[in-house]
Enzyme design. Structure first.
Site, short mmCIF file in Angstrom:
data_model
loop_
_atom_site.label_atom_id
_atom_site.label_comp_id
_atom_site.label_asym_id
_atom_site.label_seq_id
_atom_site.Cartn_x
_atom_site.Cartn_y
_atom_site.Cartn_z
N SER A 139 0.82 -1.20 0.00
CA SER A 139 0.00 0.00 0.00
C SER A 139 0.85 1.25 0.00
O SER A 139 2.04 1.20 0.29
CB SER A 139 -0.91 0.01 1.23
OG SER A 139 -1.95 -0.91 1.06
N PRO B 45 -8.43 -1.26 -5.68
CA PRO B 45 -8.11 -0.04 -4.96
C PRO B 45 -8.94 0.10 -3.69
O PRO B 45 -10.13 -0.24 -3.68
CB PRO B 45 -8.47 1.07 -5.96
CG PRO B 45 -9.48 0.46 -6.87
CD PRO B 45 -9.22 -1.02 -6.90
N GLY B 46 -8.31 0.55 -2.62
CA GLY B 46 -9.04 0.76 -1.37
C GLY B 46 -9.01 2.21 -0.99
O GLY B 46 -9.89 3.00 -1.34
N ARG B 47 -7.91 2.60 -0.32
CA ARG B 47 -7.79 3.98 0.18
C ARG B 47 -7.89 5.03 -0.92
O ARG B 47 -8.30 6.16 -0.65
CB ARG B 47 -6.48 4.13 0.95
CG ARG B 47 -5.25 4.22 0.07
CD ARG B 47 -3.99 4.06 0.87
NE ARG B 47 -3.95 2.72 1.45
CZ ARG B 47 -3.27 2.40 2.53
NH1 ARG B 47 -2.58 3.31 3.15
NH2 ARG B 47 -3.29 1.17 2.99
N TYR C 168 1.86 2.31 11.99
CA TYR C 168 2.80 2.46 10.88
C TYR C 168 3.62 3.74 10.94
O TYR C 168 4.27 4.09 9.95
CB TYR C 168 2.03 2.50 9.54
CG TYR C 168 1.09 1.37 9.28
CD1 TYR C 168 1.48 0.05 9.50
CD2 TYR C 168 -0.19 1.60 8.79
CE1 TYR C 168 0.60 -0.99 9.24
CE2 TYR C 168 -1.06 0.57 8.53
CZ TYR C 168 -0.66 -0.72 8.76
OH TYR C 168 -1.52 -1.75 8.50
N CYS D 274 -4.46 6.26 27.65
CA CYS D 274 -3.31 6.22 28.56
C CYS D 274 -2.10 5.57 27.92
O CYS D 274 -1.60 4.54 28.37
CB CYS D 274 -3.69 5.51 29.86
SG CYS D 274 -4.73 6.54 30.88
C1 LIG Z 1 -5.26 -3.73 1.61
C2 LIG Z 1 -5.53 -4.47 0.38
C3 LIG Z 1 -5.94 -3.78 -0.77
C4 LIG Z 1 -6.15 -2.29 -0.82
O1 LIG Z 1 -5.01 -1.56 -0.50
P1 LIG Z 1 -5.03 0.03 -0.70
O2 LIG Z 1 -3.65 0.44 -0.34
O3 LIG Z 1 -6.03 0.56 0.27
O4 LIG Z 1 -5.40 0.29 -2.11
C5 LIG Z 1 -6.19 -4.51 -1.92
N1 LIG Z 1 -6.03 -5.85 -1.94
C6 LIG Z 1 -5.65 -6.55 -0.87
C7 LIG Z 1 -5.52 -8.01 -0.95
C8 LIG Z 1 -5.37 -5.88 0.34
O5 LIG Z 1 -4.98 -6.57 1.40
#
Ligand SMILES: *Cc1c(COP(=O)(O)O)cnc(C)c1O
Length: 421
Positions: free
Chosen positions: A249, A330-332, A380, A407
């Site tokens: 990522s 894609p995620g983030r 991270y 805390c």
């Molecule tokens: C975390 C993950 C993603 C997405 O990662 P991003 O950095 O958020 O785009 C896609 N595929 C797998 C298998 C993941 O573990």
């Protein structure tokens, strides 16, 4: 001109090199925020015209705020950019939104309405997808330690793909599917040996980490990936669709993706030679970097898509194989800029910090949440940014650290940011 404008505000020696002294401490930096976030006439941050004070009054704080407009626009732009780049090569791309970046039933519905699919990695995420009405064929299931219950649930929902992470799991899945008299649709997660230049814990395709089946040959000349293909092809209860990789990522450079694509396509060519089978699908994962601070410069989806299409085209031509159906995850890059956390500031405190050349003040701003709702800084060392949202300020910028209420002294939300004094 006059006395006031010549009083220079100077950068703090405590600020990291990448952080510049803002000319306007009230500025809302476009690349960090959803497109419909801006200060209103009163100077308050508003999202789609709704002032944050209204959100705080209705929902309390801390609260995660997601812009539907922005999320949908980013989802659409990934789908459109990759479809366009790959149209001639393989008729388009299946885009799986990586649910782990942020998932709830409403988000799952947006994903589907924008023509994307959904990537899950737990039974809980499968339950959210089902609750949102997504059909199993649009879902993928990841995970390096899927429970039998999760595998049964995936088969109950007739999932579009189960991404198998190990030989152990392949055997277990084949057994469970056979017992049920069903056939599991499977992708194999491979580790192409690319060490993406990102934080150690979010680099996921080098050898010494927990995910995937290695392409590297053992002493007997076979690789875990090769053995998994042979086992999957031999199992009557497994329908092997293709192979997958996710190299990590927060990746900004295209090279890692290119090398991973080349290695996986090379592997597909080998499978074709050895087994006479042309596997039809290749998933190149997610990991497209976003801006967490002013120092990050994400690339537009079209640029990423065109670079990847060129590599896939050239490699398939060189290997003389048919271009497989491509998918990405894609995620983030979809959910990150679309959202922010809204906190209420409480205690502030100024400490003196010895920076070698003298002692300098750092302002600590405590908020009503912390590592409980934003774990990445602690996990991270991730850098973030923040603004004073409830009003614009005429005070000068001071180097600040936004911390939580737990805390733990590691409970940092934003390590370094200039906020109005
Ligand atoms: C975390 C993950 C993603 C997405 O990662 P991003 O950095 O958020 O785009 C896609 N595929 C797998 C298998 C993941 O573990």
């Amino acid at each position: 001109m006059n006395q006031e404008t010549t009083t220079a505000v100077v950068a703090s020696p405590l600020a990291p090199e990448w952080l510049s002294l803002p000319e306007d401490v009230n500025r809302v930096e476009t690349k960090l925020w959803a497109q419909d976030v801006a200060r209103n006439d009163a100077g308050e941050l508003a999202i789609s015209g709704i002032p944050v004070s209204e959100l705080a009054a209705e929902f309390g704080t801390p609260v995660f705020v997601i812009s539907e407009t922005d999320f949908r626009a980013r989802a659409r732009s990934f789908k459109a950019a990759f479809d366009a780049a790959f149209a001639e090569l393989c008729g388009g791309v299946d885009v799986y939104y990586a649910g782990k970046s942020f998932l709830c039933t409403e988000v799952a519905r947006w994903v589907r309405q924008e023509g994307l699919r959904l990537d899950t990695c737990t039974g809980g995420e499968l339950a959210v997808a089902a609750r949102a009405g997504l059909p199993g064929e649009l879902l993928g299931l990841h995970g390096n330690n899927k429970s039998d219950a999760e595998i049964h649930r995936a088969l109950d929902m007739d999932l579009g793909r189960i991404v198998v992470d190990s030989l152990d799991e392949l055997e277990r899945l084949a057994g469970i599917a056979a017992e049920r008299g069903s056939v599991a649709k499977v992708m194999l997660r491979l580790t192409p040996g690319v060490h993406a230049s990102t934080h150690e814990f979010i680099a996921t395709a080098h050898e010494d980490q927990k995910f995937g089946l290695s392409l590297a040959a053992d002493d007997d000349g076979t690789s875990p990936a090769g053995r998994a293909v042979a086992a999957a092809l031999a199992a009557g209860s497994i329908d092997l669709l293709g192979v997958h990789c996710h190299i990590g990522s927060q990746i900004f450079e295209p090279e890692g993706f290119a090398v991973a694509a080349e290695r996986l396509l090379g592997f597909l060519a080998t499978v074709q030679d050895e087994h006479g089978v042309a596997l039809g699908e290749l998933d190149l994962g997610g990991g497209y970097g976003i801006a967490y601070t002013e120092a990050d410069t994400p690339r537009p989806p079209a640029e990423i898509a065109n670079a990847m299409a060129a590599v896939v085209h050239d490699t398939c031509t060189a290997l003389n194989i048919k271009v497989p159906r491509i998918s990405i995850e894609p995620g983030r890059a979809i959910s990150g800029p679309a959202g922010f956390s809204l906190y209420r500031a409480g205690t502030t405190k100024t400490v003196q910090v010895d920076a070698g050349t003298g002692s300098f003040p750092r302002r600590y701003v405590s908020v009503d949440g912390g590592m409980s709702d934003n774990a990445r800084p602690v996990l991270y060392d991730a850098d973030y940014s923040a603004v004073l949202a409830s009003r614009a300020s005429t005070a000068e910028p001071v180097i600040s650290r936004v911390v939580g209420k737990h805390c733990e002294s590691g409970d940092i939300v934003v390590r370094d940011v200039y906020l109005p004094a």
